[in-house]
Motif scaffolding. Structure first.
Motif, mmCIF file in Angstrom:
data_model
loop_
_atom_site.group_PDB
_atom_site.id
_atom_site.type_symbol
_atom_site.label_atom_id
_atom_site.label_comp_id
_atom_site.label_asym_id
_atom_site.label_seq_id
_atom_site.Cartn_x
_atom_site.Cartn_y
_atom_site.Cartn_z
ATOM 1 N N LYS A 272 -31.487 -10.276 -52.432
ATOM 2 C CA LYS A 272 -31.884 -11.126 -53.558
ATOM 3 C C LYS A 272 -30.690 -11.848 -54.179
ATOM 4 C CE LYS A 272 -35.827 -8.159 -54.715
ATOM 5 N NZ LYS A 272 -36.423 -7.248 -55.734
ATOM 6 N N ALA A 273 -29.493 -11.390 -53.891
ATOM 7 C CA ALA A 273 -28.299 -12.030 -54.445
ATOM 8 C C ALA A 273 -28.050 -13.360 -53.743
ATOM 9 C CB ALA A 273 -27.092 -11.111 -54.283
ATOM 10 N N GLU A 274 -27.286 -14.231 -54.391
ATOM 11 C CA GLU A 274 -26.898 -15.489 -53.765
ATOM 12 C C GLU A 274 -26.135 -15.197 -52.477
ATOM 13 O OE1 GLU A 274 -27.249 -18.808 -54.625
ATOM 14 O OE2 GLU A 274 -28.711 -18.202 -56.138
ATOM 15 N N VAL A 275 -26.423 -15.979 -51.437
ATOM 16 C CA VAL A 275 -25.842 -15.692 -50.131
ATOM 17 C C VAL A 275 -24.319 -15.782 -50.165
ATOM 18 C CG1 VAL A 275 -26.128 -18.085 -49.334
ATOM 19 C CG2 VAL A 275 -25.951 -16.233 -47.664
ATOM 20 N N ALA A 276 -23.757 -16.726 -50.923
ATOM 21 C CA ALA A 276 -22.296 -16.839 -51.004
ATOM 22 C C ALA A 276 -21.692 -15.603 -51.661
ATOM 23 C CB ALA A 276 -21.907 -18.098 -51.774
ATOM 24 N N GLU A 277 -22.382 -15.055 -52.659
ATOM 25 C CA GLU A 277 -21.895 -13.842 -53.315
ATOM 26 C C GLU A 277 -21.940 -12.656 -52.364
ATOM 27 O OE1 GLU A 277 -24.235 -13.309 -56.801
ATOM 28 O OE2 GLU A 277 -23.522 -15.152 -57.773
ATOM 29 N N ARG A 278 -22.984 -12.603 -51.525
ATOM 30 C CA ARG A 278 -23.074 -11.513 -50.555
ATOM 31 C C ARG A 278 -21.927 -11.566 -49.552
ATOM 32 N NH1 ARG A 278 -27.149 -12.091 -47.354
ATOM 33 N NH2 ARG A 278 -28.464 -13.655 -48.344
ATOM 34 N N MET A 279 -21.575 -12.784 -49.122
ATOM 35 C CA MET A 279 -20.463 -12.905 -48.179
ATOM 36 C C MET A 279 -19.152 -12.454 -48.818
ATOM 37 S SD MET A 279 -21.662 -13.729 -45.316
ATOM 38 C CE MET A 279 -23.027 -12.685 -45.853
ATOM 39 N N GLU A 280 -18.951 -12.818 -50.077
ATOM 40 C CA GLU A 280 -17.738 -12.386 -50.770
ATOM 41 C C GLU A 280 -17.692 -10.864 -50.872
ATOM 42 O OE1 GLU A 280 -14.939 -14.298 -52.419
ATOM 43 O OE2 GLU A 280 -15.710 -15.235 -50.593
ATOM 44 N N ALA A 281 -18.822 -10.264 -51.246
ATOM 45 C CA ALA A 281 -18.870 -8.807 -51.380
ATOM 46 C C ALA A 281 -18.631 -8.122 -50.039
ATOM 47 C CB ALA A 281 -20.217 -8.382 -51.965
ATOM 48 N N THR A 282 -19.197 -8.678 -48.970
ATOM 49 C CA THR A 282 -19.038 -8.096 -47.632
ATOM 50 C C THR A 282 -17.570 -7.952 -47.271
ATOM 51 O OG1 THR A 282 -21.152 -8.971 -46.830
ATOM 52 C CG2 THR A 282 -19.478 -8.478 -45.174
ATOM 53 N N TYR A 283 -16.807 -9.011 -47.470
ATOM 54 C CA TYR A 283 -15.417 -8.990 -47.013
ATOM 55 C C TYR A 283 -14.470 -8.369 -48.034
ATOM 56 C CZ TYR A 283 -16.763 -11.087 -42.711
ATOM 57 O OH TYR A 283 -17.335 -11.270 -41.476
#
Length: 459
Positions: A272-283
């Motif tokens: 449900k989070a913004e996809v760009a935020e998910r990518m930041e969190a992933t890395y």
């Protein structure tokens, strides 16, 4: 191996990592594109040739044998890369409305399969879009969304301007396999032809496969837009992939757990989070490393959705080697087939650092789940270790009743063989097994078997 002058430089590679594409305009012989277009038009009078477009238009070999194209592909997906047997000519008809934004390999039903697909960030596959004719914005060019190759969803397509790929006949775009793209509306009275070809890496990076300039390695501040189209900046992600391409670990990028809220980052992986935020969190979790594994595993075991499991798996991929023991344990012992499938896939995405999982992946070829077996087969082809055990296991996997498994086994064996052209003794039982696949009841297994034998004959 192509002449080094045709390889990419640091700037080219960093642009590809960030933007997901490069445009090429090689110098081809006069009349070549016109010949290809005329032959293609004639073939389509009898129907779409599908994967057989290369056989029916052999002049296309000359397109992809050009040193500029080969140098670009070698830089991105390494030495000994191979052309995938799936390829197609996409015809955009006059007055078409165009397509919606999409990624190739999107979820679809296949013998009951209707689950999300894991999107992989590391470039083990690239696509080439080739035009045999002049293409302007009026004739319905293929358009891409630069920088979206790491996104499994788009939150707001209306605010994301696409980049139409236009140019004279012979223009080629080399793109990351996962980039979002579409056919634009064709406002003209002409058909637009675009040839799409896929290329695969056969071995994990050992060293930079482009012209690395050590003195200008930190390029990330120079990246952020292309052709006036802004992209979201992901410097941690980009640097992680740069290090993967270089086969190096960057200890300076490791964060101390107390500098980041690990549990908050894990929560940000929710779909449900913004996809760009998910990518930041992933890395960011990738930079934390081992200390992030337990919170991620706790969330994985918390009854979350299939898509959220994939998001957490991507973070484990970013962590790499330290995550291999818990992933191996999940593959061997978890009662949930979906989590076992995620584990098998993630071990392959980690690559050589997951070599200690090979025996567990071989055992997973007997898993009751088709998808676990499919992922395990693919991962064995990527890791490509313990070949005295891996190769016989992949030969046995060719007898699997689920067509996706023998297809993956054949392709895994093909990649391993191409990466080891001088190790004939390892492959003495492979070609007879693939010959048997020519008579397989499933057409795609037979097609891939024929393709594999062609590749073997080129060694």
């Amino acid at each position: 191996m192509v002449n080094k002058k045709y390889l990419l430089n640091n700037q080219d590679m960093s642009q590809f990592i960030a933007n997901g594409y490069l445009l090429l305009k090689p110098d081809y012989p006069a009349g070549l594109h016109q010949t290809i277009k005329k032959r293609t038009e004639h073939i389509f009078e009898s129907g779409d040739p599908g994967n057989r477009i290369l056989e029916q238009v052999p002049e296309l070999y000359e397109i992809f044998d050009h040193p500029v194209v080969k140098g670009t592909l070698q830089s991105i997906i390494g030495l000994n890369y191979i052309m995938q047997p799936h390829r197609n000519c996409h015809v955009n008809m006059p007055d078409s409305k165009g397509q919606g934004w999409h990624q190739d390999g999107t979820p679809r039903k296949f013998q009951g399969w209707n689950h999300p697909w894991r999107r992989h960030h590391r470039s083990r596959m690239a696509m080439a879009f080739y035009y045999p004719q002049d293409v302007s914005t009026e004739i319905g060019p293929t358009a891409i969304l630069p920088g979206t190759q790491y996104y499994d969803a788009l939150n707001d397509t209306e605010s994301m301007p696409g980049l139409p790929i236009c140019g004279e006949a012979g223009t080629i775009a080399i793109v990351h396999y996962e980039i979002w793209h579409r056919a634009s509306a064709n406002l003209s009275s002409d058909k637009r032809y675009m040839m799409k070809f896929l290329f695969h890496r056969t071995e994990e990076p050992k060293e930079p496969s482009w012209n690395l300039d050590i003195g200008s390695a930190d390029l990330w501040n120079q990246i952020g837009s292309t052709n006036d189209i802004d992209i979201t900046r992901h410097p941690i992600l980009w640097k992680s992939l740069w290090n993967w391409y270089c086969n190096q670990n960057d200890d300076s990028a490791v964060s101390q757990p107390d500098t980041l809220d690990v549990h908050q980052l894990v929560q940000e992986l929710d779909q449900k989070a913004e996809v760009a935020e998910r990518m930041e969190a992933t890395y960011k979790l990738g930079t934390i490393g081992k200390a992030a594994i337990t919170p991620i595993m706790d969330q994985l075991n918390n009854g979350i959705s299939e898509q959220n499991s994939l998001n957490l798996s991507a973070a484990l991929s970013a962590i790499g080697g330290p995550a291999v023991p818990v992933l191996t344990d999940m593959l061997r012992h978890d009662s949930d087939w979906w989590k076992r499938a995620c584990a098998a896939d993630t071990l392959g995405d980690i690559g050589k650092d997951a070599k200690d999982s090979v025996q567990s992946l071989i055992e997973a070829l007997d898993d009751e789940s088709d998808w676990v077996r499919r992922n395990a087969t693919n991962s064995l082809g990527i890791i490509s270790e313990s070949l005295e055990d891996t190769i016989p296991a992949l030969i046995r996997a060719m007898e699997d009743a689920q067509p996706f498994v023998p297809i993956n086994a054949i392709f895994a064996l093909t990649k391993i063989r191409k990466s080891r052209p001088n190790d004939d003794s390892l492959f003495k039982d492979v070609e007879p097994a693939i010959h048997d696949g020519l008579n397989h009841q499933h057409e795609r297994v037979s097609y891939y078997s024929n393709y594999a034998l062609e590749q073997f004959n080129q060694i």
